[in-house]
Enzyme design. Structure first.
Site, PDB file in Angstrom:
ATOM      1  N   ARG A 164       0.829  -1.213   0.000  1.00 17.07           N
ATOM      2  CA  ARG A 164       0.000   0.000   0.000  1.00 17.07           C
ATOM      3  C   ARG A 164       0.866   1.268   0.000  1.00 17.07           C
ATOM      4  O   ARG A 164       0.507   2.285   0.565  1.00 17.07           O
ATOM      5  CB  ARG A 164      -0.962   0.022   1.196  1.00 17.07           C
ATOM      6  CG  ARG A 164      -1.867  -1.178   1.306  1.00 17.07           C
ATOM      7  CD  ARG A 164      -2.803  -1.327   0.120  1.00 17.07           C
ATOM      8  NE  ARG A 164      -3.555  -2.577   0.219  1.00 17.07           N
ATOM      9  CZ  ARG A 164      -3.178  -3.709  -0.357  1.00 17.07           C
ATOM     10  NH1 ARG A 164      -2.080  -3.774  -1.085  1.00 17.07           N
ATOM     11  NH2 ARG A 164      -3.906  -4.808  -0.230  1.00 17.07           N
ATOM     12  N   SER A 238     -11.199  -0.407   3.514  1.00 12.58           N
ATOM     13  CA  SER A 238     -10.296  -0.769   4.615  1.00 12.58           C
ATOM     14  C   SER A 238      -9.604   0.482   5.166  1.00 12.58           C
ATOM     15  O   SER A 238      -8.897   1.165   4.434  1.00 12.58           O
ATOM     16  CB  SER A 238      -9.245  -1.764   4.132  1.00 12.58           C
ATOM     17  OG  SER A 238      -9.851  -2.959   3.718  1.00 12.58           O
ATOM     18  N   GLU A 333      -4.655   3.349   6.320  1.00 18.17           N
ATOM     19  CA  GLU A 333      -4.443   3.484   4.873  1.00 18.17           C
ATOM     20  C   GLU A 333      -4.925   4.852   4.422  1.00 18.17           C
ATOM     21  O   GLU A 333      -4.490   5.394   3.403  1.00 18.17           O
ATOM     22  CB  GLU A 333      -5.241   2.417   4.107  1.00 18.17           C
ATOM     23  CG  GLU A 333      -4.651   1.029   4.117  1.00 18.17           C
ATOM     24  CD  GLU A 333      -5.336   0.124   3.106  1.00 18.17           C
ATOM     25  OE1 GLU A 333      -5.640   0.595   1.997  1.00 18.17           O
ATOM     26  OE2 GLU A 333      -5.560  -1.049   3.420  1.00 18.17           O
TER      27      GLU A 333
END
Length: 337
Positions: A164, A238, A333
């Site tokens: 990520r 998420s 994130e």
């Protein structure tokens, strides 16, 4: 170029947080993007680049120029023996791009179905799901240098992809605007069905002959069963990344919590953040207009009139409780603005 003033950003972020932009403009071309950046520079206002708004949490009004990237276009940049190189504009909706790829038989991104956001954000985040990441199908991208207003090209190595992560979230943060991305998609698919519940879902649906559409349909079904639709409940998918801990740390935790899941990777053992959060009792908890989703504890939600600061505070409490119980740091994130 039409620069608007005092515009609500509620329609432009998937959390549905109602904050305003002092100035706002949607750009549909590189030239319009250059104009907007020049205007911001002339006004001595810092620009904020916005894609699909699926990876941000607005905690305050934006006293700057919000530039929404709406650069469209999908085309075959090059055809090779085994691959198509497909170039897509940064403003293309990611899921729509996946569906177009499936329709044309371009294989490699079917496991990434139904991920919110735009094509331009996909390499920045190195988005991934069900065993596939952007770095696996990435060829190159074109980005506008904010300082020189020149287009530069980046290959995979230059993007420095991680979990990520990419160079655009670190050394080059705020220095470039991604305008288009080239993906290397296969003519003959290599299927990835071993992750999550894909194989189980395919069997339940009676699929006997694999195809990229069948895998995409299975992924969509799985995601829809676990994740709330941002059009109905505000969320950014998420919220936290899955942490990686040392093998020693994992074994110590396994002695205390025998059912703790873990997956070896290059750095150690990856532990699902959703499991950690659920073990701390957060799953399904609601606090007024915000909360933790009842089916997926990785997802923080806005039930309607929630405030970004309240969600931020909830995220920090979750982080603290996970660390207290497991001595594991989990990181968002989502970008806080």
């Amino acid at each position: 170029m039409n620069i608007l003033e005092n515009i609500s950003l509620k329609p432009f972020n998937t959390f549905g947080i109602d904050k305003t932009a002092r100035f706002f403009v949607a750009v549909k071309s590189i030239n319009q993007l250059k104009e907007a950046l020049e205007w911001a520079k002339y006004q001595n206002i810092k620009p904020l680049i916005l894609g699909g708004g699926s990876n941000i949490l607005l905690t305050k009004n934006q006293e700057n120029l919000v530039i929404k990237i709406e650069i469209e276009g999908i085309n075959i940049a090059l055809e090779e023996e085994k691959f198509y190189l497909i170039e897509a504009g940064a403003g293309v909706n990611w899921h729509q791009f996946v569906l177009i790829a499936i329709e044309n038989g371009w294989a490699g991104i079917e496991n990434l179905s139904l991920i919110p956001g735009t094509v331009g954000a996909s390499p920045m985040q190195n988005i991934g799901a069900y065993g596939v990441e952007i770095k696996d199908v990435f060829s190159s991208l074109k980005a506008l240098n904010r300082e020189t207003l020149e287009i530069e090209e980046f290959n995979a190595e230059q993007c420095q992809f991680g979990y990520r992560e990419s160079i655009f979230k670190h050394e080059l943060k705020g220095k470039y605007v991604i305008c288009s991305v080239v993906f290397r998609l296969r003519k003959k698919p290599i299927f990835h069905t071993e992750y999550g519940a894909i194989q189980e879902t395919l069997e339940a649906n009676g699929i006997q002959e694999l195809s990229i559409k069948a895998i995409s349909d299975a992924v969509i079904e799985i995601r829809q069963s676990k994740l709330p639709d941002p059009k109905e409940i505000g969320n950014s998918g998420s919220f936290f990344k899955n942490p990686t801990i040392s093998a020693v740390h994992f074994q110590n935790l396994k002695d205390e919590y025998p059912i703790i899941p873990g997956y070896p990777n290059e750095e150690g053992i990856k532990v699902p953040a959703a499991w950690l959060i659920e073990q701390c009792g957060w799953k399904g908890q609601r606090f007024g207009e915000i909360g933790v989703h009842s089916k997926q504890p990785l997802v923080l939600v806005n039930y309607g009139a929630g405030d970004g600061n309240d969600i931020k505070n909830l995220a920090e409490k979750i982080q603290h409780s996970v660390f207290e119980k497991f001595k594991i740091n989990i990181h968002p994130e989502v970008n806080f603005l």
